[in-house]
Design a protein around this motif. Sequence first.
Motif, PDB file in Angstrom:
ATOM      1  N   GLU A   1      29.239  15.989  33.564  1.00  0.00           N
ATOM      2  CA  GLU A   1      29.891  16.633  32.420  1.00  0.00           C
ATOM      3  C   GLU A   1      30.328  15.644  31.347  1.00  0.00           C
ATOM      4  OE1 GLU A   1      30.936  16.622  35.567  1.00  0.00           O
ATOM      5  OE2 GLU A   1      31.731  18.561  36.201  1.00  0.00           O
ATOM      6  N   MET A   2      30.902  14.535  31.771  1.00  0.00           N
ATOM      7  CA  MET A   2      31.503  13.585  30.831  1.00  0.00           C
ATOM      8  C   MET A   2      30.505  13.086  29.788  1.00  0.00           C
ATOM      9  SD  MET A   2      34.408  12.037  30.146  1.00  0.00           S
ATOM     10  CE  MET A   2      35.366  11.976  31.663  1.00  0.00           C
ATOM     11  N   MET A   3      29.281  12.803  30.237  1.00  0.00           N
ATOM     12  CA  MET A   3      28.292  12.202  29.339  1.00  0.00           C
ATOM     13  C   MET A   3      27.400  13.221  28.640  1.00  0.00           C
ATOM     14  SD  MET A   3      29.006   9.037  29.596  1.00  0.00           S
ATOM     15  CE  MET A   3      27.615   8.311  28.751  1.00  0.00           C
ATOM     16  N   ASN A   4      27.483  14.480  29.043  1.00  0.00           N
ATOM     17  CA  ASN A   4      26.510  15.451  28.537  1.00  0.00           C
ATOM     18  C   ASN A   4      27.123  16.726  27.950  1.00  0.00           C
ATOM     19  OD1 ASN A   4      23.852  14.192  29.370  1.00  0.00           O
ATOM     20  ND2 ASN A   4      24.932  14.206  31.331  1.00  0.00           N
ATOM     21  N   HIS A   5      28.405  16.705  27.657  1.00  0.00           N
ATOM     22  CA  HIS A   5      29.042  17.905  27.114  1.00  0.00           C
ATOM     23  C   HIS A   5      29.875  17.550  25.884  1.00  0.00           C
ATOM     24  CE1 HIS A   5      31.487  21.841  27.994  1.00  0.00           C
ATOM     25  NE2 HIS A   5      30.694  21.940  26.946  1.00  0.00           N
ATOM     26  N   ASP A   6      29.485  18.108  24.752  1.00  0.00           N
ATOM     27  CA  ASP A   6      30.258  17.944  23.512  1.00  0.00           C
ATOM     28  C   ASP A   6      30.922  19.268  23.177  1.00  0.00           C
ATOM     29  OD1 ASP A   6      29.435  15.170  22.388  1.00  0.00           O
ATOM     30  OD2 ASP A   6      27.539  16.112  22.950  1.00  0.00           O
TER      31      ASP A   6
ATOM     32  N   ALA B   1      27.058  18.713  10.607  1.00  0.00           N
ATOM     33  CA  ALA B   1      26.558  17.358  10.845  1.00  0.00           C
ATOM     34  C   ALA B   1      26.885  16.888  12.268  1.00  0.00           C
ATOM     35  CB  ALA B   1      27.159  16.398   9.823  1.00  0.00           C
ATOM     36  N   ALA B   2      28.126  17.107  12.697  1.00  0.00           N
ATOM     37  CA  ALA B   2      28.537  16.664  14.039  1.00  0.00           C
ATOM     38  C   ALA B   2      27.794  17.431  15.132  1.00  0.00           C
ATOM     39  CB  ALA B   2      30.045  16.848  14.200  1.00  0.00           C
ATOM     40  N   ILE B   3      27.608  18.725  14.910  1.00  0.00           N
ATOM     41  CA  ILE B   3      26.914  19.554  15.898  1.00  0.00           C
ATOM     42  C   ILE B   3      25.456  19.137  16.014  1.00  0.00           C
ATOM     43  CG2 ILE B   3      26.114  21.903  16.390  1.00  0.00           C
ATOM     44  CD1 ILE B   3      28.752  22.848  14.975  1.00  0.00           C
ATOM     45  N   MET B   4      24.802  18.943  14.890  1.00  0.00           N
ATOM     46  CA  MET B   4      23.394  18.547  14.910  1.00  0.00           C
ATOM     47  C   MET B   4      23.212  17.167  15.538  1.00  0.00           C
ATOM     48  SD  MET B   4      21.795  20.105  11.359  1.00  0.00           S
ATOM     49  CE  MET B   4      22.989  19.361  10.257  1.00  0.00           C
TER      50      MET B   4
ATOM     51  N   ALA C   1      25.146  15.791  17.820  1.00  0.00           N
ATOM     52  CA  ALA C   1      25.336  15.934  19.268  1.00  0.00           C
ATOM     53  C   ALA C   1      24.116  16.583  19.914  1.00  0.00           C
ATOM     54  CB  ALA C   1      26.587  16.763  19.550  1.00  0.00           C
ATOM     55  N   ALA C   2      23.545  17.599  19.243  1.00  0.00           N
ATOM     56  CA  ALA C   2      22.391  18.315  19.801  1.00  0.00           C
ATOM     57  C   ALA C   2      21.160  17.425  19.900  1.00  0.00           C
ATOM     58  CB  ALA C   2      22.092  19.541  18.941  1.00  0.00           C
ATOM     59  N   GLU C   3      21.050  16.449  19.018  1.00  0.00           N
ATOM     60  CA  GLU C   3      19.883  15.568  19.009  1.00  0.00           C
ATOM     61  C   GLU C   3      20.072  14.350  19.908  1.00  0.00           C
ATOM     62  OE1 GLU C   3      19.547  14.982  14.791  1.00  0.00           O
ATOM     63  OE2 GLU C   3      17.999  16.541  14.599  1.00  0.00           O
ATOM     64  N   THR C   4      21.254  14.218  20.507  1.00  0.00           N
ATOM     65  CA  THR C   4      21.499  13.118  21.444  1.00  0.00           C
ATOM     66  C   THR C   4      20.854  13.456  22.786  1.00  0.00           C
ATOM     67  OG1 THR C   4      23.601  12.603  20.362  1.00  0.00           O
ATOM     68  CG2 THR C   4      23.264  11.740  22.598  1.00  0.00           C
ATOM     69  N   PHE C   5      20.057  12.548  23.299  1.00  0.00           N
ATOM     70  CA  PHE C   5      19.336  12.811  24.543  1.00  0.00           C
ATOM     71  C   PHE C   5      20.322  12.826  25.716  1.00  0.00           C
ATOM     72  CE2 PHE C   5      16.108  12.118  27.867  1.00  0.00           C
ATOM     73  CZ  PHE C   5      15.151  13.035  27.442  1.00  0.00           C
ATOM     74  N   PRO C   6      20.148  13.773  26.674  1.00  0.00           N
ATOM     75  CA  PRO C   6      21.063  13.831  27.825  1.00  0.00           C
ATOM     76  C   PRO C   6      20.953  12.584  28.706  1.00  0.00           C
ATOM     77  CG  PRO C   6      19.191  15.313  28.132  1.00  0.00           C
ATOM     78  CD  PRO C   6      19.127  14.836  26.719  1.00  0.00           C
ATOM     79  N   PHE C   7      22.037  12.269  29.389  1.00  0.00           N
ATOM     80  CA  PHE C   7      22.105  11.076  30.244  1.00  0.00           C
ATOM     81  C   PHE C   7      22.076  11.498  31.716  1.00  0.00           C
ATOM     82  CE2 PHE C   7      24.562   7.786  32.531  1.00  0.00           C
ATOM     83  CZ  PHE C   7      23.806   6.674  32.198  1.00  0.00           C
TER      84      PHE C   7
END
Length: 332
Positions: free
Chosen positions: A44-49, A59-62, A64-70
């Motif tokens: 959860e810590m690394m993959n939930h915004d 801008a912040a949502i996009m 976060a959405a384009e950040t690859f999951p860990f």
Amino acid sequence: MKELKKQWKNGEFGRCYLFFGAETYLIKDYETALTKAILPEGTEMMNHDIFEEKRATAAAIMDAAETFPFLNEKRLVTVRNSEFFQKSGRKEEAERLKGFLADLPESVCLLFVEEKVEKTSALYKAVAKYGQAVEFKKLTEKDLSAWVRKVCKDNGMQMSESVLGLFLQTVDHDMENIEGELMKLIAYKGDEKEIRAEDIRAVCTVSLEARVFDLVKAVAEKRPEKAVQIYRTLLSLKESPYMVLSLITRQFRFILETKLLSEGGLSNDAIAAKLDIRDFAVKEYLRQSKRFPAEVWKAAMRDCLETDLNIKLGKAAEETAAELLIINYATK
């Protein structure tokens, strides 16, 4: 709606969801279920915004959405109460997100949780096109009863149909509140397996609406002492006389409307759906409506509104004005 949890259990996720509606308990339940399905424990810590209200910018949502999951297949981006789905809200931000939804990465699930939604908004239509917009409405009496039975069964308890009816008439109909009242009853019963009427009377917190329901019932049955006793009990509980008057007015209106709709040929189920009230309430309102002709209920409505106006204009004191109205109709 039930299919969603089955899909999630099988690892099938939409790229975006919108959860909204009147039943906040179900919204929280499905949000929790989706979060647990996408994010196994420890990821959860690394993959939930999570973005809330004004912090939720396009801008912040996009980003976060384009950040690859860990170390996980998907990333979850949760947006709460953003006002993007209101025409009078944040139009420019919503417009940017509308275009972005068409090209959401497969590695993300975007969840909007909103209190207010306009279904004609552009972003709502985009979510419905590229994902799922799910409205969580208040449960019908039938579905609510089934849910209460399930909660009881899951906790090794049971209650009869008549006791279940009493329970739903007694407590507030918010599912979160109902669950809390059930847990109180279950704890109170201990090792005993059946919840009885006396348990509900001993343990459950009676809702303001239920108390006013009983007050109006006493008025219709021409029991002024009982009606006044309930009213004064409400005052002793620090309820506003003005609020009580508002609820009395509302119930007089329901009595009149159920009477007229029934005389117009509508079934009890159709009346409940049209007025958005419970089935048991329709039955009780119809019983009460027979005490007076429609003209008297119309007059009662007018007197309620006149009393309301006199209070607002300072021509009458709240406590005495409402009590005089109760006595007047209980002794008619």
